[in-house]
Motif scaffolding. Structure first.
Motif, PDB file in Angstrom:
ATOM      1  N   THR A  66      -9.745   6.641  30.742  1.00 47.51           N
ATOM      2  CA  THR A  66      -9.051   7.084  29.528  1.00 47.51           C
ATOM      3  C   THR A  66      -8.666   8.554  29.680  1.00 47.51           C
ATOM      4  O   THR A  66      -9.283   9.296  30.445  1.00 47.51           O
ATOM      5  N   VAL A  67      -7.658   8.934  28.928  1.00 49.20           N
ATOM      6  CA  VAL A  67      -7.314  10.352  28.756  1.00 49.20           C
ATOM      7  C   VAL A  67      -7.217  10.606  27.254  1.00 49.20           C
ATOM      8  O   VAL A  67      -6.922   9.702  26.473  1.00 49.20           O
ATOM      9  N   GLU A  68      -7.520  11.836  26.847  1.00 55.91           N
ATOM     10  CA  GLU A  68      -7.429  12.231  25.438  1.00 55.91           C
ATOM     11  C   GLU A  68      -6.130  13.010  25.254  1.00 55.91           C
ATOM     12  O   GLU A  68      -5.948  14.061  25.887  1.00 55.91           O
ATOM     13  N   GLU A  69      -5.273  12.524  24.360  1.00 52.36           N
ATOM     14  CA  GLU A  69      -3.975  13.177  24.167  1.00 52.36           C
ATOM     15  C   GLU A  69      -3.795  13.634  22.723  1.00 52.36           C
ATOM     16  O   GLU A  69      -4.287  12.979  21.798  1.00 52.36           O
ATOM     17  N   PRO A  70      -3.128  14.740  22.486  1.00 50.02           N
ATOM     18  CA  PRO A  70      -2.908  15.239  21.117  1.00 50.02           C
ATOM     19  C   PRO A  70      -2.063  14.257  20.320  1.00 50.02           C
ATOM     20  O   PRO A  70      -1.135  13.670  20.824  1.00 50.02           O
ATOM     21  N   VAL A  71      -2.420  14.081  19.041  1.00 47.93           N
ATOM     22  CA  VAL A  71      -1.724  13.086  18.220  1.00 47.93           C
ATOM     23  C   VAL A  71      -0.283  13.505  17.933  1.00 47.93           C
ATOM     24  O   VAL A  71       0.604  12.673  17.798  1.00 47.93           O
ATOM     25  N   GLY A  72      -0.030  14.811  17.789  1.00 55.27           N
ATOM     26  CA  GLY A  72       1.331  15.262  17.466  1.00 55.27           C
ATOM     27  C   GLY A  72       1.313  16.308  16.377  1.00 55.27           C
ATOM     28  O   GLY A  72       0.396  17.129  16.298  1.00 55.27           O
ATOM     29  N   VAL A  73       2.302  16.289  15.479  1.00 56.10           N
ATOM     30  CA  VAL A  73       2.369  17.239  14.366  1.00 56.10           C
ATOM     31  C   VAL A  73       1.312  16.842  13.318  1.00 56.10           C
ATOM     32  O   VAL A  73       1.176  15.658  12.977  1.00 56.10           O
ATOM     33  N   VAL A  74       0.545  17.814  12.863  1.00 51.07           N
ATOM     34  CA  VAL A  74      -0.517  17.570  11.875  1.00 51.07           C
ATOM     35  C   VAL A  74      -0.175  18.291  10.580  1.00 51.07           C
ATOM     36  O   VAL A  74       0.112  19.494  10.585  1.00 51.07           O
ATOM     37  N   GLY A  75      -0.165  17.548   9.475  1.00 42.24           N
ATOM     38  CA  GLY A  75      -0.027  18.149   8.146  1.00 42.24           C
ATOM     39  C   GLY A  75      -1.400  18.572   7.653  1.00 42.24           C
ATOM     40  O   GLY A  75      -2.369  17.824   7.805  1.00 42.24           O
ATOM     41  N   VAL A  76      -1.496  19.764   7.090  1.00 42.49           N
ATOM     42  CA  VAL A  76      -2.774  20.298   6.608  1.00 42.49           C
ATOM     43  C   VAL A  76      -2.596  20.751   5.161  1.00 42.49           C
ATOM     44  O   VAL A  76      -1.720  21.553   4.861  1.00 42.49           O
ATOM     45  N   ILE A  77      -3.409  20.212   4.259  1.00 43.86           N
ATOM     46  CA  ILE A  77      -3.367  20.601   2.847  1.00 43.86           C
ATOM     47  C   ILE A  77      -4.767  21.047   2.443  1.00 43.86           C
ATOM     48  O   ILE A  77      -5.738  20.305   2.646  1.00 43.86           O
ATOM     49  N   THR A  78      -4.874  22.257   1.891  1.00 45.07           N
ATOM     50  CA  THR A  78      -6.196  22.846   1.690  1.00 45.07           C
ATOM     51  C   THR A  78      -6.396  23.365   0.264  1.00 45.07           C
ATOM     52  O   THR A  78      -5.439  23.643  -0.453  1.00 45.07           O
ATOM     53  N   GLY A 116      -3.927  20.497  21.247  1.00 48.29           N
ATOM     54  CA  GLY A 116      -2.552  20.433  21.722  1.00 48.29           C
ATOM     55  C   GLY A 116      -1.563  20.017  20.651  1.00 48.29           C
ATOM     56  O   GLY A 116      -0.387  19.794  20.928  1.00 48.29           O
ATOM     57  N   CYS A 117      -2.058  19.919  19.410  1.00 48.86           N
ATOM     58  CA  CYS A 117      -1.170  19.567  18.300  1.00 48.86           C
ATOM     59  C   CYS A 117      -0.535  20.826  17.709  1.00 48.86           C
ATOM     60  O   CYS A 117      -1.006  21.937  17.951  1.00 48.86           O
ATOM     61  N   THR A 118       0.490  20.623  16.894  1.00 47.41           N
ATOM     62  CA  THR A 118       1.046  21.732  16.117  1.00 47.41           C
ATOM     63  C   THR A 118       0.827  21.391  14.638  1.00 47.41           C
ATOM     64  O   THR A 118       0.582  20.230  14.295  1.00 47.41           O
ATOM     65  N   VAL A 119       0.860  22.415  13.772  1.00 51.62           N
ATOM     66  CA  VAL A 119       0.447  22.172  12.396  1.00 51.62           C
ATOM     67  C   VAL A 119       1.440  22.751  11.394  1.00 51.62           C
ATOM     68  O   VAL A 119       2.090  23.781  11.654  1.00 51.62           O
ATOM     69  N   VAL A 120       1.512  22.083  10.249  1.00 47.09           N
ATOM     70  CA  VAL A 120       2.221  22.577   9.061  1.00 47.09           C
ATOM     71  C   VAL A 120       1.183  22.636   7.944  1.00 47.09           C
ATOM     72  O   VAL A 120       0.638  21.611   7.546  1.00 47.09           O
ATOM     73  N   VAL A 121       0.876  23.839   7.482  1.00 50.15           N
ATOM     74  CA  VAL A 121      -0.175  24.064   6.497  1.00 50.15           C
ATOM     75  C   VAL A 121       0.431  24.291   5.120  1.00 50.15           C
ATOM     76  O   VAL A 121       1.390  25.063   4.982  1.00 50.15           O
TER      77      VAL A 121
END
Ligand SMILES: NC(=O)c1ccc[n+]([C@@H]2O[C@H](COP(=O)([O-])OP(=O)(O)OC[C@H]3O[C@@H](n4cnc5c(N)ncnc54)[C@H](O)[C@@H]3O)[C@@H](O)[C@H]2O)c1
Ligand SMILES: N[C@@H](CC=O)C(=O)O
Length: 484
Positions: free
Chosen positions: A141-153, A173-178
């Motif tokens: 197996t390899v572990e790969e980043p899911v992609g763009v992550v939405g973050v609500i806090t 390795g993901c990027t985020v929109v907070v």
């Protein structure tokens, strides 16, 4: 060190640029201690929100293939920026959230610790080798980043609830929109300014502001947003789970709590009282792991109530900038009204009310620390998260009965038990339906531990190895006909 004004940003941070809303639409932000307006944030419209997802998606293609050492270096530079600007970040937090300045400094350290921890953890997210039954095949197996992550806090930990998510996602390795809480956006935007200085300046880390429903609908509907990580109330968490279903989002949910604190007959009373005071009044009571119900063995009950009340009445209530303050304002006046309603309901149903008169409160959003004694399950305080400096206690006689009572809630985040019996420790650890159990301590959190709840307190964990897995996909590969 960056100046206070340089870190005070009244624009959103998208694709490495600072932007306003179309038509300059803004929302005001106030100081909960005084009610004074401290600034304005853009009320971003749909097109600019779309632009943030576009920027994060474009950045993902680059960021995922960036060397892990480069990712780690940028995160550590971000961490260093937080350390160098600790006092500025703390003062900004007290200004918009109200927490006592000492707690704000502590949160800056806490928030930064997630960045440091995940900077290193990102270099250790390994796959596995699977022994093939056919010697001519190779599996793994390899572990790969899911992609763009939405973050609500939420607003109660304006920095730590962001870095606990964003640091793990970026390290993976993901990027985020907070989307920070509208009550505390300036801490998030100062974090963005430091991210920009650290080289996260090309869409890896984006902070959008504006209407919460509009932002979350955008994040939930966009298939490029592969995960949504939410911290906040259970009702909003339920809504987001529904909204994310259409695009089968990976969901991390850190939701409400109703923590029991149980003092057994063999507990050390001094430790129990001090721990209960901290567990109830930290963050001025506005804490998801706050002790919402206290259960004390009958043999210790009267002494506990007397000592707890004495310590509670000695807590200083005032503006968070006063170094002497232990308790600051609540975030909204409606939070004060809710605390008063819970206290009135308990008193109407037979509870003893102990504490200083609310008339002595130093402002409209302050609630004077109060203890409700002799509470019963019929009272609202037994099942509702007070999220205020409102303590509640009752006596118990039997261990099995108190475990059942402690579990009688839809929540399952944190629980605390005070005992020095090994048998009881094992009994309570197994019997309590909570994601986190503190034994003889309330100091249970940190970047190295899996923070999270059971039942309707959430899904998934934040911090530790588990916190990283929220942002990774496991890809299994099977290589056929590989002659040895
Ligand atoms: N489990 C944890 O780790 C944890 C940590 C902190 C706070 N909390 C919980 O958060 C709650 C207090 O925080 P809060 O008042 O900010 O919670 P909240 O649910 O009202 O708001 C949380 C976030 O959701 C946004 N939001 C509000 N309404 C929304 C909607 N309709 N659609 C989309 N987003 C929306 C808010 O703007 C904010 O950014 C408490 O229940 C507390 O227990 C949990
Ligand atoms: N105190 C919690 C945050 C919840 O309010 C933590 O330590 O993460």
């Amino acid at each position: 060190m960056t100046s206070e004004t340089e870190l005070f940003r009244e624009q959103a941070y998208v694709g490495g640029r600072w932007i306003d809303a179309a038509e300059q639409a803004t929302r005001a932000v106030d100081d909960p201690a005084t009610g004074e307006t401290i600034g304005h944030i853009p009320d971003l419209e749909s097109a600019r929100l779309q632009g943030a997802i576009d920027a994060a998606d474009a950045a993902f293609a680059r960021w995922r293939d960036t060397a892990v050492t480069t990712r780690a270096d940028k995160l550590l530079a971000w961490y260093d920026g937080m350390q160098k600007n600790r006092e500025t970040l703390a003062r900004l937090m007290t200004r918009e959230q109200g927490k006592p300045i000492a707690e704000a400094r502590g949160e800056v350290d806490y928030a930064a610790s997630f960045i440091r921890w995940f900077a290193e953890q990102g270099r250790r997210s390994n796959g596995v080798n699977i022994p093939a039954e056919n010697p001519d095949m190779a599996l793994g197996t390899v572990e790969e980043p899911v992609g763009v992550v939405g973050v609500i806090t939420p607003w109660n930990f304006p920095l730590a609830m962001i870095t606990r998510k964003a640091a793990a996602a970026l390290a993976a390795g993901c990027t985020v929109v907070v989307k920070p809480a509208s009550e505390t956006p300036f801490s998030a935007l100062a974090l963005a300014a430091l991210a920009e200085q650290a080289g996260l300046d090309d869409g890896e880390f984006n902070v959008v502001t504006g209407d919460a429903q509009r932002v979350s609908e955008k994040l939930c509907a966009d298939t490029r947003v592969r995960a949504l990580s939410f911290t906040g109330s259970t009702p909003i968490g339920r809504q987001l789970l529904r909204d994310g279903a259409d695009t089968v989002k990976r969901m991390s949910m850190e939701l409400g709590g109703n923590a029991p604190l149980i003092v057994c007959e063999d507990a050390d009373l001094d430790t129990a009282v001090e721990s209960a005071i901290a567990a109830r009044f930290q963050t001025s009571g506005q804490d998801c792991v706050a002790a919402n119900r206290m259960f004390v063995h009958r043999s210790l009950y009267d002494e506990f109530v007397e000592r707890f009340a004495d310590r509670m009445n000695a807590l200083a209530v005032g503006n968070g900038f006063d170094e002497a303050s232990d308790i600051g304002p609540l975030i909204h006046e409606r939070a004060v009204e809710k605390a008063k309603a819970l206290a009135d309901d308990a008193e109407d149903n037979g509870a003893r009310v102990i504490g200083r008169a609310q008339a002595n409160a130093p402002g409209a959003r302050f609630f004077m620390p109060t203890l409700l004694a002799d509470i019963t399950p019929e009272m609202r305080i037994f099942s509702e998260e007070a999220f205020a400096p409102l303590a509640a206690v009752c006596a118990f006689d039997d261990d099995d009965a108190v475990i059942a009572s402690a579990n009688d809630t839809e929540y399952g985040l944190a629980a605390y038990v005070h005992t020095h019996s090994d048998a009881r420790i094992r009994k309570f650890m197994r019997g309590l339906d909570y994601g986190m159990v503190g034994v003889n301590t309330m100091d249970i959190t940190g970047p190295h531990v899996p923070f999270g709840g059971m039942k309707q307190s959430g899904l998934g964990r934040e911090g530790a190895h588990a916190g990283m897995q929220e942002y990774l996909e496991t890809k299994y590969y099977c290589l056929g006909d590989v002659p040895v």
